[in-house]
Design a protein around this motif. Structure first.
Motif, PDB file in Angstrom:
ATOM      1  N   GLU A 170      26.493  11.424   8.362  1.00 63.62           N
ATOM      2  CA  GLU A 170      27.603  10.530   8.670  1.00 63.62           C
ATOM      3  C   GLU A 170      27.305   9.630   9.869  1.00 63.62           C
ATOM      4  N   VAL A 171      26.482  10.111  10.815  1.00 61.84           N
ATOM      5  CA  VAL A 171      26.269   9.362  12.046  1.00 61.84           C
ATOM      6  C   VAL A 171      24.796   9.139  12.370  1.00 61.84           C
ATOM      7  N   SER A 172      23.885   9.711  11.621  1.00 62.26           N
ATOM      8  CA  SER A 172      22.458   9.637  11.930  1.00 62.26           C
ATOM      9  C   SER A 172      21.973   8.197  12.071  1.00 62.26           C
ATOM     10  N   CYS A 173      21.125   7.982  13.066  1.00 60.70           N
ATOM     11  CA  CYS A 173      20.537   6.655  13.243  1.00 60.70           C
ATOM     12  C   CYS A 173      19.647   6.282  12.060  1.00 60.70           C
ATOM     13  N   ALA A 174      19.073   7.281  11.394  1.00 62.72           N
ATOM     14  CA  ALA A 174      18.279   6.994  10.197  1.00 62.72           C
ATOM     15  C   ALA A 174      19.147   6.346   9.123  1.00 62.72           C
ATOM     16  N   VAL A 175      20.390   6.803   9.022  1.00 65.50           N
ATOM     17  CA  VAL A 175      21.324   6.220   8.055  1.00 65.50           C
ATOM     18  C   VAL A 175      21.726   4.817   8.496  1.00 65.50           C
ATOM     19  N   GLY A 176      21.803   4.607   9.819  1.00 64.08           N
ATOM     20  CA  GLY A 176      22.116   3.273  10.322  1.00 64.08           C
ATOM     21  C   GLY A 176      21.096   2.238   9.897  1.00 64.08           C
ATOM     22  N   LEU A 177      19.832   2.662   9.756  1.00 59.87           N
ATOM     23  CA  LEU A 177      18.793   1.761   9.267  1.00 59.87           C
ATOM     24  C   LEU A 177      18.762   1.717   7.744  1.00 59.87           C
ATOM     25  N   TYR A 178      19.076   2.845   7.128  1.00 57.87           N
ATOM     26  CA  TYR A 178      19.031   2.938   5.666  1.00 57.87           C
ATOM     27  C   TYR A 178      20.141   2.113   5.003  1.00 57.87           C
ATOM     28  N   ALA A 179      21.351   2.191   5.551  1.00 57.08           N
ATOM     29  CA  ALA A 179      22.510   1.583   4.897  1.00 57.08           C
ATOM     30  C   ALA A 179      22.354   0.086   4.631  1.00 57.08           C
ATOM     31  N   PRO A 180      21.905  -0.744   5.604  1.00 56.64           N
ATOM     32  CA  PRO A 180      21.765  -2.177   5.302  1.00 56.64           C
ATOM     33  C   PRO A 180      20.730  -2.452   4.215  1.00 56.64           C
ATOM     34  N   LEU A 181      19.677  -1.626   4.168  1.00 50.13           N
ATOM     35  CA  LEU A 181      18.645  -1.827   3.154  1.00 50.13           C
ATOM     36  C   LEU A 181      19.133  -1.409   1.765  1.00 50.13           C
ATOM     37  N   ALA A 182      19.986  -0.352   1.720  1.00 49.60           N
ATOM     38  CA  ALA A 182      20.473   0.157   0.441  1.00 49.60           C
ATOM     39  C   ALA A 182      21.714  -0.573  -0.052  1.00 49.60           C
TER      40      ALA A 182
END
Length: 492
Positions: A170-182
């Motif tokens: 929900e808060v991981s910085c990895a997801v912060g980078l993943y979300a715009p790409l996905a």
């Protein structure tokens, strides 16, 4: 029968004459290839520091900033010039010192590498009998530092992220980078994709560390790292072009000498025809053409969608420039690496032991968050790590093993006399007391009301503190804003 000939770059390339054998290049192109990449990385770095270039930060910052831009352009034009490489390194170190304390991780890594270049050059000059610096020895020495810096970067890229919040989709910085790409594929909320982004970070960085010192199959981690660092800036999460171009340049030093020399020869061959048509400014014309097209695309889209944001436009231009440069560099470096897979070349000669002091000190400085020292510029970017106030979310510690007390006292801003600090009060942000003391030292007319350990301190000024932060402390200890909310959201 092996033959040796001179290519258009002026350095020898050995041909085996057998169709199933790869080209084997000598050691004279590696430093030249690095110099070009290092100059381009410096330009991307300055592109993200527009405040220094437009004189917003004053003449003292603008002069070395523009000096870096000029020297970078000259070094791209003459990458074989040791004097230009040393001059660029010196300007970067000077600007870093002027900016101190510096929170940026990539600027710190760049400064450490440039310091190594200057120290190695000084050492070789001192050892030389004729006052000349041997470029091959310089290349071999700084290769030691570059590989170690990459290994340290990946090690802490893993270690700092072993915390509860980085592993939280929900808060991981990895997801912060993943979300715009996905997002274009409608997968930004896909739970499997989010977990994949989190654990792929550990896997890729782990493989990268091993491959840095696995000579025979170095290309395994190298190819993964190239793709990983090429993609990161395209996420548009932040100005990552400087960081990725920095890593590309360090890799040019770290990979086998034959690979970087092959890549240099490929670039020279590919662009020499174009450059020769516009001599003597062929390289500059290519760069300006790409830059101009990037500006044109962004301006057209900006007017089409009505954004009218200079900051967004500048970032978009940077992403387009990186997309062109990064993709070309990635392809050429990958193709050169595959030519030499598996690598069976000779080992490098032993280098002076003092070279290892530089990365060792850098490694120790990155332990700072756990020791109670700085929380910025410790390779803990986008890690969700929290170590302030005697608390930590790191899974290997119940509480941080402080050796120093700088992080122990955390204050909540209640009110302040100036706008930025008052905004922190409105946002409920907290800061390390040391950082607040240093802020009041720099702003003697300001006052701040804050709460510490349940006690309210009203209208505190510089005069309320008998001891002010010392010169070394305030230049070496940058701190992040403190967030006690759980889960800890990704900030930077």
């Amino acid at each position: 029968m092996a033959t040796v000939f001179q290519n258009s770059g002026g350095w020898p390339v050995r041909k085996t004459g057998q169709s199933d054998q790869r080209d084997v290049t000598e050691n004279l192109g590696g430093l030249t290839a690095f110099a070009s990449m290092w100059a381009i990385a410096a330009l991307f770095s300055m592109g993200g520091d527009y405040g220094a270039l437009n004189f917003d930060k004053g003449l003292l910052y603008a002069l070395p900033a523009w000096g870096i831009v000029l020297l970078s352009i000259l070094l791209i034009r003459r990458p074989h010039s040791s004097a230009l490489l040393f001059a660029l390194a010196a300007f970067v170190v000077v600007l870093y010192a002027l900016r101190s304390p510096v929170a940026s991780n990539n600027k710190t890594i760049t400064m450490v590498m440039d310091l190594a270049i200057l120290l190695s050059g000084g050492y070789l000059y001192w050892k030389s009998s004729d006052g000349r610096i041997d470029r091959e020895q310089l290349y071999e020495q700084i290769r030691v530092v570059a590989r170690a810096l990459l290994a340290i970067m990946y090690f802490y890229g893993i270690f700092h992220k072993i915390n509860t919040d980085f592993l939280d989709p929900e808060v991981s910085c990895a997801v912060g980078l993943y979300a715009p790409l996905a997002s274009p594929f409608g997968l930004e909320d896909n739970i499997y994709g989010r977990y994949l982004a989190i654990y792929a970070t550990f896997i890729i960085e782990g493989i990268a560390i091993i491959s840095l010192y696995w000579r025979k199959y170095f290309a395994v981690g190298f190819l993964l790292a190239l793709l990983f660092h090429f993609i990161i800036p395209i996420s548009a999460f932040s100005w990552y072009m400087d960081f990725s171009s920095l890593v590309f340049a360090l890799y040019v030093l770290s990979i086998p000498r034959e690979v970087s020399a092959t890549a240099h020869a490929t670039v020279h061959s590919a662009f020499s025809a174009v450059a020769s048509r516009a001599a003597p400014f062929g390289k500059e014309l290519i760069g300006l053409t790409v830059f101009g097209l990037a500006i044109l695309v962004v301006v057209v889209l900006d007017f089409a969608y009505g954004e009218r944001s200079w900051g967004l436009m500048r970032h978009s231009i940077g992403i387009l420039m990186w997309t062109v440069f990064g993709s070309v560099a990635m392809f050429i470096l990958a193709e050169s690496a595959l030519r030499h897979l598996p690598y069976t070349g000779r080992h490098s000669a032993r280098q002076p032991a003092w070279l290892f002091v530089i990365p060792t000190l850098f490694f120790l400085s990155c332990l700072s968050p756990y020791l109670g020292l700085k929380t910025e510029s410790s390779i803990n970017m986008f890690s969700n790590l929290h170590t302030e106030g005697g608390q930590t979310n790191h899974l290997l510690f119940d509480e941080p093993p402080y050796l120093f007390g700088y992080q122990r006292d955390v204050v909540r801003i209640v009110d302040a006399s100036d706008g930025p600090m008052r905004q922190r009060a409105e946002d409920g942000q907290q800061v390390v007391l040391f950082a607040l003391r240093d802020y009041l030292r720099q702003n003697p007319d300001a006052w701040v009301s804050y709460e510490l350990d349940g006690t309210l301190h009203e209208a505190v000024t510089r005069a309320n503190f008998a001891v002010q932060p010392g010169l070394i402390e305030r230049n070496l200890l940058p701190f992040k804003l403190v967030d006690f909310e759980r889960p800890k959201v990704c900030t930077h």
